[in-house]
Design an enzyme around this catalytic site. Structure first.
Site, PDB file in Angstrom:
ATOM      1  N   LYS A 169      27.234  38.967  51.892  1.00 56.95           N
ATOM      2  CA  LYS A 169      28.219  39.559  50.978  1.00 56.95           C
ATOM      3  C   LYS A 169      27.837  39.342  49.519  1.00 56.95           C
ATOM      4  CE  LYS A 169      32.744  38.437  49.081  1.00 56.95           C
ATOM      5  NZ  LYS A 169      32.379  37.557  47.971  1.00 56.95           N
ATOM      6  N   ASN A 170      27.532  38.099  49.170  1.00 54.89           N
ATOM      7  CA  ASN A 170      27.322  37.820  47.747  1.00 54.89           C
ATOM      8  C   ASN A 170      26.008  38.392  47.213  1.00 54.89           C
ATOM      9  OD1 ASN A 170      29.812  36.701  47.575  1.00 54.89           O
ATOM     10  ND2 ASN A 170      29.119  34.562  47.601  1.00 54.89           N
TER      11      ASN A 170
ATOM     12  N   CYS B 112      38.844  35.731  44.389  1.00 56.87           N
ATOM     13  CA  CYS B 112      39.688  34.666  44.923  1.00 56.87           C
ATOM     14  C   CYS B 112      40.241  33.811  43.795  1.00 56.87           C
ATOM     15  CB  CYS B 112      38.886  33.792  45.884  1.00 56.87           C
ATOM     16  SG  CYS B 112      38.422  34.670  47.387  1.00 56.87           S
TER      17      CYS B 112
ATOM     18  N   ARG C 118      38.882  30.759  36.151  1.00 55.41           N
ATOM     19  CA  ARG C 118      37.502  31.195  36.409  1.00 55.41           C
ATOM     20  C   ARG C 118      36.929  31.782  35.115  1.00 55.41           C
ATOM     21  NH1 ARG C 118      36.835  33.885  42.404  1.00 55.41           N
ATOM     22  NH2 ARG C 118      34.673  33.465  41.915  1.00 55.41           N
TER      23      ARG C 118
ATOM     24  N   ASP D 121      31.877  27.475  49.368  1.00 51.96           N
ATOM     25  CA  ASP D 121      32.472  28.532  50.199  1.00 51.96           C
ATOM     26  C   ASP D 121      32.561  28.139  51.667  1.00 51.96           C
ATOM     27  OD1 ASP D 121      32.825  29.961  47.931  1.00 51.96           O
ATOM     28  OD2 ASP D 121      31.355  31.521  48.361  1.00 51.96           O
TER      29      ASP D 121
ATOM     30  N   ARG E 228      37.699  41.086  53.190  1.00 54.33           N
ATOM     31  CA  ARG E 228      36.860  41.292  51.998  1.00 54.33           C
ATOM     32  C   ARG E 228      35.426  40.823  52.271  1.00 54.33           C
ATOM     33  NH1 ARG E 228      38.364  38.017  47.328  1.00 54.33           N
ATOM     34  NH2 ARG E 228      36.311  38.769  46.839  1.00 54.33           N
TER      35      ARG E 228
HETATM   36  C1  UD1 Z   1      30.240  32.776  43.186  1.00 54.62           C
HETATM   37  C2  UD1 Z   1      30.714  33.257  44.537  1.00 54.62           C
HETATM   38  C3  UD1 Z   1      31.839  32.360  45.027  1.00 54.62           C
HETATM   39  C4  UD1 Z   1      31.375  30.906  45.054  1.00 54.62           C
HETATM   40  C5  UD1 Z   1      30.791  30.501  43.720  1.00 54.62           C
HETATM   41  C6  UD1 Z   1      30.147  29.125  43.738  1.00 54.62           C
HETATM   42  C7  UD1 Z   1      30.269  35.619  44.365  1.00 54.62           C
HETATM   43  C8  UD1 Z   1      30.826  36.995  44.267  1.00 54.62           C
HETATM   44  N1  UD1 Z   1      31.159  34.625  44.390  1.00 54.62           N
HETATM   45  O1  UD1 Z   1      31.363  32.873  42.307  1.00 54.62           O
HETATM   46  O2  UD1 Z   1      32.194  32.777  46.336  1.00 54.62           O
HETATM   47  O3  UD1 Z   1      32.472  30.047  45.341  1.00 54.62           O
HETATM   48  O4  UD1 Z   1      29.774  31.440  43.314  1.00 54.62           O
HETATM   49  O5  UD1 Z   1      29.160  29.065  44.725  1.00 54.62           O
HETATM   50  O6  UD1 Z   1      29.066  35.432  44.436  1.00 54.62           O
HETATM   51  N2  UD1 Z   1      31.897  28.662  35.282  1.00 54.62           N
HETATM   52  C9  UD1 Z   1      32.107  28.451  33.935  1.00 54.62           C
HETATM   53  N3  UD1 Z   1      31.792  29.465  33.082  1.00 54.62           N
HETATM   54  C10 UD1 Z   1      31.283  30.663  33.501  1.00 54.62           C
HETATM   55  C11 UD1 Z   1      31.082  30.855  34.874  1.00 54.62           C
HETATM   56  C12 UD1 Z   1      31.394  29.850  35.752  1.00 54.62           C
HETATM   57  O7  UD1 Z   1      32.556  27.380  33.529  1.00 54.62           O
HETATM   58  O8  UD1 Z   1      31.022  31.539  32.672  1.00 54.62           O
HETATM   59  C13 UD1 Z   1      32.223  27.580  36.240  1.00 54.62           C
HETATM   60  C14 UD1 Z   1      33.312  27.978  37.238  1.00 54.62           C
HETATM   61  O9  UD1 Z   1      34.593  27.755  36.714  1.00 54.62           O
HETATM   62  C15 UD1 Z   1      32.974  27.061  38.409  1.00 54.62           C
HETATM   63  C16 UD1 Z   1      31.443  26.965  38.354  1.00 54.62           C
HETATM   64  O10 UD1 Z   1      31.076  27.345  37.029  1.00 54.62           O
HETATM   65  O11 UD1 Z   1      33.523  25.786  38.190  1.00 54.62           O
HETATM   66  C17 UD1 Z   1      30.712  27.844  39.333  1.00 54.62           C
HETATM   67  O12 UD1 Z   1      31.124  29.181  39.165  1.00 54.62           O
HETATM   68  P1  UD1 Z   1      30.152  30.390  39.507  1.00 54.62           P
HETATM   69  O13 UD1 Z   1      28.929  29.872  40.180  1.00 54.62           O
HETATM   70  O14 UD1 Z   1      29.996  31.250  38.314  1.00 54.62           O
HETATM   71  O15 UD1 Z   1      31.009  31.191  40.584  1.00 54.62           O
HETATM   72  P2  UD1 Z   1      31.129  32.762  40.746  1.00 54.62           P
HETATM   73  O16 UD1 Z   1      29.840  33.405  40.405  1.00 54.62           O
HETATM   74  O17 UD1 Z   1      32.370  33.247  40.087  1.00 54.62           O
END
Ligand code: UD1
Length: 435
Positions: free
Chosen positions: A22-23, A120, A125, A310, A403
């Site tokens: 999915k991701n 989610c 986020r 996850d 999803r």
């Molecule tokens: C992706 C996955 C999600 C998974 C996560 C971590 C997808 C579509 N979703 O989410 O299922 O749980 O990776 O493996 O691929 N953060 C910041 N600033 C940013 C971005 C992130 O502080 O600009 C923080 C977030 O709050 C979190 C951490 O970094 O604490 C990891 O987030 P991130 O790896 O970006 O998750 P997603 O890409 O949103």
């Protein structure tokens, strides 16, 4: 309202085929916007998130042709829109990956406008690292009123250097997509190393990009003028595989989890073995067997190659049935990502949450109840709990599960689970379901 009804206590036996990741899919579909030519994507999962993205791509002007259930041809040659029209806002607000359209539009057109992403609800986020990265490529990025507006000075991004203050999957992906056709060289440090980051790099490279280092913590990208079409098969889904492994461990039985990359599952396999579950690696499958009691253990989620966040809810369910005390610590998402614990308690789980950790006292057996899927993975965890529980479990809000899991009900039924998707009214108290 569709819900899953599960009669627990049936061990699982047989073979399950894991679908495409999915991701990876939700990154590669938007990345195809960068390509002038036909991208043939194989091993695409049939889930609602990819469906939503393909609908958005169609709306943007891409030619989307389904070749079969897991293969699609995407031709974005004639796409000209750099703004997500209002008819799409509902969809872009529903899924997290819609923010990759910003990187892709910015890379292709030098301009992008979309809504803030959904996905989610794990608490806050932020997208500051995405903005930091795109800004380092020369973009002016502004967020206001629930929208993101970005534009590149001079109409084309320029290579730059960025150090991510937080290891972020999404920011790594967004910057990689945008930098693929930026002028000059981009260096991204402290990047995420998840398997789907490598998959995206392989996709971009097979379309003519020059991306190196994916899978390490530094990615270097030499921007190319344009990307061309090609064929690409996505990797199997690490988390779907882990979910089925956890399901076998919870329900008991013996299952071949096929079409996987066992290396991607190392961390999950190791923890399951600690818990007295047999896991044997094959070339492209793992054999999972559990017939003895589960042992307690401690788990902390971390970015890859650590234990995946996850898989946190699914693993917590498993720990509920391990006699003794286990601790699950969430190391990726602030706020703990433990909302689903309230649902598990309805099934007799003994769990106390303190900040980023859940302290789990194993119980003899969970008992069936009506529970909600709070989000995608928490929903999968409720299904696992239902398979292990005594009695009938009803899982509501299954749209979240759909999803990200292709035909989870059909796949579990084929393994001998007593699970069905039925259309029944909700059972929540009136005040909770009102509005
Ligand atoms: C992706 C996955 C999600 C998974 C996560 C971590 C997808 C579509 N979703 O989410 O299922 O749980 O990776 O493996 O691929 N953060 C910041 N600033 C940013 C971005 C992130 O502080 O600009 C923080 C977030 O709050 C979190 C951490 O970094 O604490 C990891 O987030 P991130 O790896 O970006 O998750 P997603 O890409 O949103």
């Amino acid at each position: 309202m569709e819900k899953y009804v599960i009669h627990g206590g049936q061990p699982l036996h047989g073979q399950v085929e894991i679908s495409g990741a999915k991701n990876a899919a939700v990154a590669i579909i938007p990345a195809a916007l960068m390509v002038r030519g036909v991208c043939r994507l194989e091993n695409l999962p049939e889930i609602s998130d990819t469906d939503t993205l393909l609908r958005i791509m169609t709306f943007l002007g891409a030619r989307v042709t389904m070749i079969n259930r897991s293969t699609v041809e995407l031709d974005c040659t004639h796409v000209q829109m750099d703004t997500l029209p209002s008819q799409m806002w509902d969809m872009t607000r529903r899924i997290r990956a819609s923010y990759y359209l910003i990187g892709a539009m910015l890379g292709r057109f030098g301009r992008a406008r979309s809504t803030m992403p959904g996905g989610c609800n794990f608490g806050v986020r932020p997208i500051d690292q995405h903005i930091k990265g795109l800004t380092a490529l020369g973009a002016d990025v502004r967020t206001s009123g629930g929208f993101i507006n970005a534009s590149a000075a001079g109409g084309r991004l320029k290579g730059g250097s960025v150090y991510l203050d937080k290891v972020s999957v999404g920011a790594t992906i967004n910057i990689m997509i945008a930098a693929a056709t930026a002028e000059g060289r981009t260096v991204i440090e402290n990047v995420a190393r998840e398997p789907h980051i490598v998959d995206l790099a392989n996709f971009l490279n097979s379309m003519g990009a020059d991306v190196r280092g994916a899978g390490t913590d530094v990615i270097k990208i030499r921007g190319v003028k344009s990307l061309h079409g090609g064929t690409y098969a996505l990797i199997p889904d690490q988390i779907e595989a882990g979910t089925f492994m956890a399901a076998v461990a919870a329900a008991g039985g013996s299952v071949k989890v096929a079409n996987v990359i066992p290396k991607h599952l190392d961390c999950i396999s190791t923890k399951l073995r600690e818990m007295n579950v047999e896991v044997e690696d094959g070339d492209d499958y793992v054999l999972v067997r559990r017939d003895g009691p589960l042992h307690p253990t401690n788990v902390k989620t971390k970015p890859y190659p650590g234990f995946p966040t996850d898989m946190q809810p699914q693993m917590t369910v498993l720990l509920c049935s391990a006699p003794g005390v286990s601790v699950m610590t969430e190391g990726v998402w602030n706020g703990g990502r433990f909302k689903y614990v309230a649902e598990l308690k309805k099934m007799g789980a003994n769990i106390e949450v303190d900040d980023q950790s859940a302290f789990i006292q194993g119980v003899d057996r969970l008992t069936g109840a009506t529970v909600r899927a709070c989000d995608l993975r928490a929903g999968a965890a409720m299904v696992i709990a239902g398979l292990a529980a005594q009695g009938v479990t009803k899982v509501e809000d299954v749209v979240f599960i759909e999803r990200g899991y292709q035909d989870i009900v059909g796949k579990l039924r084929a393994l001998g689970a007593d699970i069905a998707c039925v259309d029944e009214p909700e059972e929540r108290p009136a005040e909770e379901s009102a509005g």
